[in-house]
Design a protein around this motif. Structure first.
Motif, PDB file in Angstrom:
ATOM      1  N   CYS A   1      -9.879  -2.155  14.035  1.00  0.00           N
ATOM      2  CA  CYS A   1      -9.015  -1.638  15.105  1.00  0.00           C
ATOM      3  C   CYS A   1      -9.856  -1.046  16.235  1.00  0.00           C
ATOM      4  O   CYS A   1      -9.513  -1.194  17.414  1.00  0.00           O
ATOM      5  CB  CYS A   1      -8.061  -0.585  14.570  1.00  0.00           C
ATOM      6  SG  CYS A   1      -6.781  -1.301  13.533  1.00  0.00           S
TER       7      CYS A   1
ATOM      8  N   VAL B   1       1.575   3.486   8.818  1.00  0.00           N
ATOM      9  CA  VAL B   1       0.818   3.812  10.031  1.00  0.00           C
ATOM     10  C   VAL B   1       1.741   3.562  11.229  1.00  0.00           C
ATOM     11  O   VAL B   1       2.341   2.487  11.343  1.00  0.00           O
ATOM     12  CB  VAL B   1      -0.462   2.952  10.154  1.00  0.00           C
ATOM     13  CG1 VAL B   1      -1.273   3.374  11.389  1.00  0.00           C
ATOM     14  CG2 VAL B   1      -1.314   3.058   8.894  1.00  0.00           C
TER      15      VAL B   1
ATOM     16  N   CYS C   1      -2.901  -4.286  10.961  1.00  0.00           N
ATOM     17  CA  CYS C   1      -2.905  -2.851  11.253  1.00  0.00           C
ATOM     18  C   CYS C   1      -1.970  -2.554  12.425  1.00  0.00           C
ATOM     19  O   CYS C   1      -1.783  -3.386  13.330  1.00  0.00           O
ATOM     20  CB  CYS C   1      -4.309  -2.385  11.622  1.00  0.00           C
ATOM     21  SG  CYS C   1      -5.479  -2.365  10.261  1.00  0.00           S
ATOM     22  N   ALA C   2      -1.441  -1.335  12.414  1.00  0.00           N
ATOM     23  CA  ALA C   2      -0.498  -0.930  13.456  1.00  0.00           C
ATOM     24  C   ALA C   2      -1.131  -0.994  14.847  1.00  0.00           C
ATOM     25  O   ALA C   2      -0.501  -1.434  15.816  1.00  0.00           O
ATOM     26  CB  ALA C   2      -0.018   0.489  13.166  1.00  0.00           C
ATOM     27  N   GLU C   3      -2.369  -0.561  14.951  1.00  0.00           N
ATOM     28  CA  GLU C   3      -3.043  -0.540  16.254  1.00  0.00           C
ATOM     29  C   GLU C   3      -3.156  -1.956  16.821  1.00  0.00           C
ATOM     30  O   GLU C   3      -2.904  -2.198  18.001  1.00  0.00           O
ATOM     31  CB  GLU C   3      -4.458   0.059  16.129  1.00  0.00           C
ATOM     32  CG  GLU C   3      -4.505   1.512  15.683  1.00  0.00           C
ATOM     33  CD  GLU C   3      -4.576   1.662  14.166  1.00  0.00           C
ATOM     34  OE1 GLU C   3      -4.023   0.807  13.443  1.00  0.00           O
ATOM     35  OE2 GLU C   3      -5.174   2.657  13.721  1.00  0.00           O
TER      36      GLU C   3
ATOM     37  N   SER D   1       0.826  -1.216   0.000  1.00  0.00           N
ATOM     38  CA  SER D   1       0.000   0.000   0.000  1.00  0.00           C
ATOM     39  C   SER D   1       0.857   1.262   0.000  1.00  0.00           C
ATOM     40  O   SER D   1       0.387   2.334  -0.384  1.00  0.00           O
ATOM     41  CB  SER D   1      -0.903   0.028   1.240  1.00  0.00           C
ATOM     42  OG  SER D   1      -0.150   0.313   2.409  1.00  0.00           O
TER      43      SER D   1
ATOM     44  N   PHE E   1       1.461   2.857   2.430  1.00  0.00           N
ATOM     45  CA  PHE E   1       0.779   3.719   3.401  1.00  0.00           C
ATOM     46  C   PHE E   1       1.282   3.322   4.779  1.00  0.00           C
ATOM     47  O   PHE E   1       1.062   2.190   5.233  1.00  0.00           O
ATOM     48  CB  PHE E   1      -0.740   3.508   3.291  1.00  0.00           C
ATOM     49  CG  PHE E   1      -1.553   4.431   4.140  1.00  0.00           C
ATOM     50  CD1 PHE E   1      -1.836   5.721   3.713  1.00  0.00           C
ATOM     51  CD2 PHE E   1      -2.054   4.006   5.367  1.00  0.00           C
ATOM     52  CE1 PHE E   1      -2.598   6.575   4.495  1.00  0.00           C
ATOM     53  CE2 PHE E   1      -2.820   4.853   6.156  1.00  0.00           C
ATOM     54  CZ  PHE E   1      -3.089   6.146   5.712  1.00  0.00           C
TER      55      PHE E   1
ATOM     56  N   ASN F   1       2.207  -0.812  10.899  1.00  0.00           N
ATOM     57  CA  ASN F   1       1.483  -1.803  10.102  1.00  0.00           C
ATOM     58  C   ASN F   1       2.455  -2.795   9.465  1.00  0.00           C
ATOM     59  O   ASN F   1       3.599  -2.462   9.148  1.00  0.00           O
ATOM     60  CB  ASN F   1       0.562  -1.157   9.067  1.00  0.00           C
ATOM     61  CG  ASN F   1       1.225  -0.111   8.190  1.00  0.00           C
ATOM     62  OD1 ASN F   1       2.210   0.517   8.581  1.00  0.00           O
ATOM     63  ND2 ASN F   1       0.697   0.084   7.009  1.00  0.00           N
TER      64      ASN F   1
ATOM     65  N   GLU G   1       2.414  -5.575   6.535  1.00  0.00           N
ATOM     66  CA  GLU G   1       1.626  -6.079   5.404  1.00  0.00           C
ATOM     67  C   GLU G   1       2.093  -7.463   4.957  1.00  0.00           C
ATOM     68  O   GLU G   1       3.134  -7.966   5.390  1.00  0.00           O
ATOM     69  CB  GLU G   1       1.675  -5.062   4.253  1.00  0.00           C
ATOM     70  CG  GLU G   1       1.042  -3.743   4.667  1.00  0.00           C
ATOM     71  CD  GLU G   1       0.818  -2.774   3.523  1.00  0.00           C
ATOM     72  OE1 GLU G   1       1.409  -2.963   2.435  1.00  0.00           O
ATOM     73  OE2 GLU G   1       0.035  -1.827   3.734  1.00  0.00           O
TER      74      GLU G   1
ATOM     75  N   PRO H   1      -8.723   5.166  13.313  1.00  0.00           N
ATOM     76  CA  PRO H   1      -8.512   3.722  13.177  1.00  0.00           C
ATOM     77  C   PRO H   1      -9.672   3.058  12.425  1.00  0.00           C
ATOM     78  O   PRO H   1     -10.826   3.481  12.548  1.00  0.00           O
ATOM     79  CB  PRO H   1      -8.461   3.233  14.630  1.00  0.00           C
ATOM     80  CG  PRO H   1      -8.059   4.428  15.427  1.00  0.00           C
ATOM     81  CD  PRO H   1      -8.642   5.615  14.710  1.00  0.00           C
ATOM     82  N   CYS H   2      -9.360   2.009  11.665  1.00  0.00           N
ATOM     83  CA  CYS H   2     -10.398   1.296  10.911  1.00  0.00           C
ATOM     84  C   CYS H   2     -11.358   0.612  11.890  1.00  0.00           C
ATOM     85  O   CYS H   2     -11.090   0.510  13.095  1.00  0.00           O
ATOM     86  CB  CYS H   2      -9.763   0.276   9.967  1.00  0.00           C
ATOM     87  SG  CYS H   2      -9.170  -1.226  10.785  1.00  0.00           S
TER      88      CYS H   2
HETATM   89  N1  THU Z   1      -3.937   0.367   8.497  1.00  0.00           N
HETATM   90  C1  THU Z   1      -3.575   0.441   9.808  1.00  0.00           C
HETATM   91  O1  THU Z   1      -2.438   0.116  10.175  1.00  0.00           O
HETATM   92  N2  THU Z   1      -4.499   0.890  10.691  1.00  0.00           N
HETATM   93  C2  THU Z   1      -5.770   1.255  10.378  1.00  0.00           C
HETATM   94  O2  THU Z   1      -6.556   1.568  11.252  1.00  0.00           O
HETATM   95  C3  THU Z   1      -6.190   1.265   8.982  1.00  0.00           C
HETATM   96  C4  THU Z   1      -5.226   0.748   7.994  1.00  0.00           C
HETATM   97  C5  THU Z   1      -2.943  -0.129   7.531  1.00  0.00           C
HETATM   98  C6  THU Z   1      -3.271  -1.450   6.924  1.00  0.00           C
HETATM   99  C7  THU Z   1      -2.500  -1.389   5.632  1.00  0.00           C
HETATM  100  O3  THU Z   1      -1.179  -1.787   5.881  1.00  0.00           O
HETATM  101  C8  THU Z   1      -2.493   0.084   5.276  1.00  0.00           C
HETATM  102  O4  THU Z   1      -2.836   0.782   6.456  1.00  0.00           O
HETATM  103  C9  THU Z   1      -3.451   0.478   4.171  1.00  0.00           C
HETATM  104  O5  THU Z   1      -4.735   0.044   4.458  1.00  0.00           O
END
Ligand code: THU
Length: 160
Positions: free
Chosen positions: A115, A46, A73-75, A42, A44, A62, A64, A111-112
Motif C-alpha cells: 500500500c 480496514v 487492501c482498503a488503501e 481474516s 480484520f 478491504n 478479501e 499501511p502495508c
Molecule cells: N489490509 C489492508 O486493507 N491494508 C493494509 O495496509 C494491510 C492489510 C487488509 C488485507 C486483509 O484483508 C486484512 O487487512 C488482513 O491482512
C-alpha cells in the motif's frame, strides 16, 4: 564509504479530539467505511477515506478472497477507484482505521508495504503529497505529512 540517514517524522496526537477538524472528519469517514469491509477470512476490518482536490471524499475497505493472495487492501481499493472515478484529480489526504475481531486495537496500524508503494505512485502521478492519518479502533492518532515518509527510497518509474 558514506553513511546516509533516512529521516521521517510524524505527529502523534493522544486522542482524535486534538486533531485539526479536517483530519478528524476524514477519520470518521474512514470509520464509516469499516462497515463495508469484506473480510470473512481474516476478520480484520480496514476502513479508508481519501480527500480529493475537487473536494470529494471517497471511502474504501478491504476486499478479501478465498484465494488469499487476491485479497485487496482498503488503501489500494480506494486509490484505484479514485483514479478511475476522478482521473487527474489529486488525492490530498488519506485516513486509515482498523478493527480486529478479538481485541480492541489501541494503536494505529500503518499501511502495508504494498500500500505504501501504491500511495507513493499516486503522489508522483498527481505531483501532490498525501497527508496520512492513522488510528486504531481507539487511542492515539499518527499524522504523516506525506506517504513518501512511510516509504523512503520507494521504487519508481524513473528506474524503468
Ligand atoms: N489490509 C489492508 O486493507 N491494508 C493494509 O495496509 C494491510 C492489510 C487488509 C488485507 C486483509 O484483508 C486484512 O487487512 C488482513 O491482512
Amino acid at each position: 564509504m558514506k553513511e546516509h540517514i533516512l529521516h521521517a517524522s510524524f505527529l502523534a496526537y493522544d486522542t482524535a479530539g486534538e486533531l485539526p477538524a479536517p483530519d478528524r472528519a476524514l477519520l470518521e469517514q474512514a470509520r464509516a467505511a469499516l462497515e463495508h469491509s469484506y473480510s470473512p477470512y481474516s476478520h480484520f476490518k480496514v476502513g479508508v477515506a481519501i480527500w480529493m482536490a475537487n473536494g470529494e471524499i471517497m471511502r474504501g475497505s478491504n476486499y478479501e478472497n478465498a484465494a488469499y493472495p487476491l485479497c485487496i487492501c482498503a488503501e489500494q481499493a480506494v486509490l484505484a477507484a479514485a483514479a478511475s472515478r476522478f482521473p487527474g484529480i489529486a488525492v490530498q489526504a488519506l485516513a486509515v482505521v482498523i478493527k480486529g475481531q478479538h481485541k480492541v486495537i489501541d494503536i494505529p496500524a500503518a499501511p502495508c508495504g504494498g500500500c505504501r508503494q501504491v500511495i507513493c505512485e499516486t503522489e508522483r502521478k498527481n505531483n501532490c503529497p498525501i497527508r496520512i492519518v492513522l488510528q486504531g479502533e481507539t487511542g492515539p492518532v499518527y499524522v504523516f505529512e506525506k506517504g513518501g515518509d512511510l516509504l523512503p527510497l520507494a521504487f519508481e518509474g524513473s528506474y524503468l
